[in-house]
Design a protein around this motif. Structure first.
Motif, PDB file in Angstrom:
ATOM      1  N   ARG A 146       0.823  -1.215   0.000  1.00  0.00           N
ATOM      2  CA  ARG A 146       0.000   0.000   0.000  1.00  0.00           C
ATOM      3  C   ARG A 146       0.855   1.262   0.000  1.00  0.00           C
ATOM      4  NH1 ARG A 146      -5.508   0.351   2.964  1.00  0.00           N
ATOM      5  NH2 ARG A 146      -6.242   2.256   2.025  1.00  0.00           N
ATOM      6  N   TYR A 147       0.438   2.228  -0.795  1.00  0.00           N
ATOM      7  CA  TYR A 147       1.099   3.534  -0.806  1.00  0.00           C
ATOM      8  C   TYR A 147       0.653   4.311   0.427  1.00  0.00           C
ATOM      9  CZ  TYR A 147       2.344   8.285  -2.036  1.00  0.00           C
ATOM     10  OH  TYR A 147       2.861   9.549  -2.013  1.00  0.00           O
ATOM     11  N   TYR A 148       1.604   4.963   1.074  1.00  0.00           N
ATOM     12  CA  TYR A 148       1.309   5.770   2.252  1.00  0.00           C
ATOM     13  C   TYR A 148       2.136   7.046   2.143  1.00  0.00           C
ATOM     14  CZ  TYR A 148       0.014   6.751   7.086  1.00  0.00           C
ATOM     15  OH  TYR A 148      -0.507   7.323   8.217  1.00  0.00           O
ATOM     16  N   ALA A 149       1.488   8.166   1.900  1.00  0.00           N
ATOM     17  CA  ALA A 149       2.167   9.437   1.636  1.00  0.00           C
ATOM     18  C   ALA A 149       2.812  10.015   2.891  1.00  0.00           C
ATOM     19  CB  ALA A 149       1.166  10.442   1.065  1.00  0.00           C
ATOM     20  N   ALA A 150       3.898  10.742   2.668  1.00  0.00           N
ATOM     21  CA  ALA A 150       4.551  11.467   3.750  1.00  0.00           C
ATOM     22  C   ALA A 150       3.608  12.563   4.250  1.00  0.00           C
ATOM     23  CB  ALA A 150       5.851  12.080   3.255  1.00  0.00           C
ATOM     24  N   TRP A 151       3.801  12.961   5.478  1.00  0.00           N
ATOM     25  CA  TRP A 151       2.923  13.951   6.110  1.00  0.00           C
ATOM     26  C   TRP A 151       3.371  15.370   5.818  1.00  0.00           C
ATOM     27  CZ3 TRP A 151      -1.543  13.549   8.856  1.00  0.00           C
ATOM     28  CH2 TRP A 151      -1.990  12.247   9.112  1.00  0.00           C
ATOM     29  N   VAL A 152       2.394  16.271   5.644  1.00  0.00           N
ATOM     30  CA  VAL A 152       2.656  17.702   5.547  1.00  0.00           C
ATOM     31  C   VAL A 152       2.026  18.436   6.728  1.00  0.00           C
ATOM     32  CG1 VAL A 152       2.848  17.663   3.034  1.00  0.00           C
ATOM     33  CG2 VAL A 152       0.638  18.141   4.073  1.00  0.00           C
ATOM     34  N   ASP A 153       1.142  17.787   7.439  1.00  0.00           N
ATOM     35  CA  ASP A 153       0.435  18.389   8.576  1.00  0.00           C
ATOM     36  C   ASP A 153       1.177  18.133   9.876  1.00  0.00           C
ATOM     37  OD1 ASP A 153      -2.438  19.063   7.523  1.00  0.00           O
ATOM     38  OD2 ASP A 153      -1.963  17.081   6.728  1.00  0.00           O
ATOM     39  N   ASP A 154       0.917  19.022  10.852  1.00  0.00           N
ATOM     40  CA  ASP A 154       1.315  18.706  12.219  1.00  0.00           C
ATOM     41  C   ASP A 154       0.481  17.515  12.649  1.00  0.00           C
ATOM     42  OD1 ASP A 154       3.135  20.745  12.546  1.00  0.00           O
ATOM     43  OD2 ASP A 154       1.659  22.145  13.363  1.00  0.00           O
ATOM     44  N   HIS A 155       1.110  16.577  13.307  1.00  0.00           N
ATOM     45  CA  HIS A 155       0.389  15.400  13.774  1.00  0.00           C
ATOM     46  C   HIS A 155       1.210  14.728  14.864  1.00  0.00           C
ATOM     47  CE1 HIS A 155       3.217  13.507  10.995  1.00  0.00           C
ATOM     48  NE2 HIS A 155       2.933  12.349  11.548  1.00  0.00           N
ATOM     49  N   LEU A 156       0.549  13.856  15.586  1.00  0.00           N
ATOM     50  CA  LEU A 156       1.221  13.039  16.583  1.00  0.00           C
ATOM     51  C   LEU A 156       1.406  11.657  15.999  1.00  0.00           C
ATOM     52  CD1 LEU A 156       2.201  12.560  19.541  1.00  0.00           C
ATOM     53  CD2 LEU A 156      -0.159  11.833  20.045  1.00  0.00           C
ATOM     54  N   THR A 157       2.622  11.151  16.015  1.00  0.00           N
ATOM     55  CA  THR A 157       2.877   9.776  15.603  1.00  0.00           C
ATOM     56  C   THR A 157       3.006   8.925  16.861  1.00  0.00           C
ATOM     57  OG1 THR A 157       4.005  10.470  13.588  1.00  0.00           O
ATOM     58  CG2 THR A 157       4.420   8.222  14.341  1.00  0.00           C
TER      59      THR A 157
END
Length: 170
Positions: free
Chosen positions: A138-149
């Motif tokens: 599955r493709y999973y794009a890199a994040w551009v938003d602030d988020h909690l991992t």
């Protein structure tokens, strides 16, 4: 507040979403049961080219918008693997004037992640669970938003405390 979960299948999204919902007293709107309901109604299905995954996101958005406009916070439980899906929740939060928090779950240990998928039984009538091969491909794009991992292989109680702390931040 709109809390949007994100992460690959089997990464711990639904588990953490349920724990947060219990702690915060808010509902969870999950895309997978919506898509399964479409299939049971004869709309699309596994292998069918009809984009029921996209349609399930749109239905989840409509449910979320109704709740947010009524002053209720909620949690979206979806893979949110690509920017258009994440953008959908940003736009909804803007339209409804509520804060948005993205929480991404990860399970960096492939053996643990694989075993979670292999043993997963969510009892969603008509839903075909993804395989390990599906998840790896599955493709999973890199994040551009602030988020909690959140690494879901960590201690469950510590993960919950850390996530709740993130939701309290201004």
């Amino acid at each position: 507040m709109l809390i949007a979960m994100a992460g690959l299948p089997g990464s711990g999204k639904s588990h953490l979403a349920a724990r947060l919902a219990d702690e915060l007293g808010v509902p969870v709107v999950s895309v997978d049961p919506i898509e399964a309901a479409m299939w049971r109604a004869g709309v699309g299905g596994p292998g069918d080219p009809l984009p029921t995954g996209l349609a399930a996101y749109v239905v989840a958005e409509a449910i979320a918008e109704e709740n947010l406009r009524a002053g209720r916070s909620l949690i979206i439980d979806a893979v949110n693997a690509v920017e258009p899906a994440r953008g959908q929740w940003r736009e909804l939060a803007t339209r409804t004037g509520v804060p948005l928090r993205f929480i991404e779950t990860v399970c960096p240990d492939p053996e643990t992640h694989h075993s979670r998928l292999a043993g997963r039984r969510r009892d969603i009538a008509g839903f075909v669970e993804p395989t390990w091969e599906d998840v790896v491909a599955r493709y999973y794009a890199a994040w551009v938003d602030d988020h909690l991992t959140v690494d879901t292989t960590d201690d469950d109680a510590a993960t919950l405390r850390r996530t709740l702390g993130y939701l309290q931040e201004p």
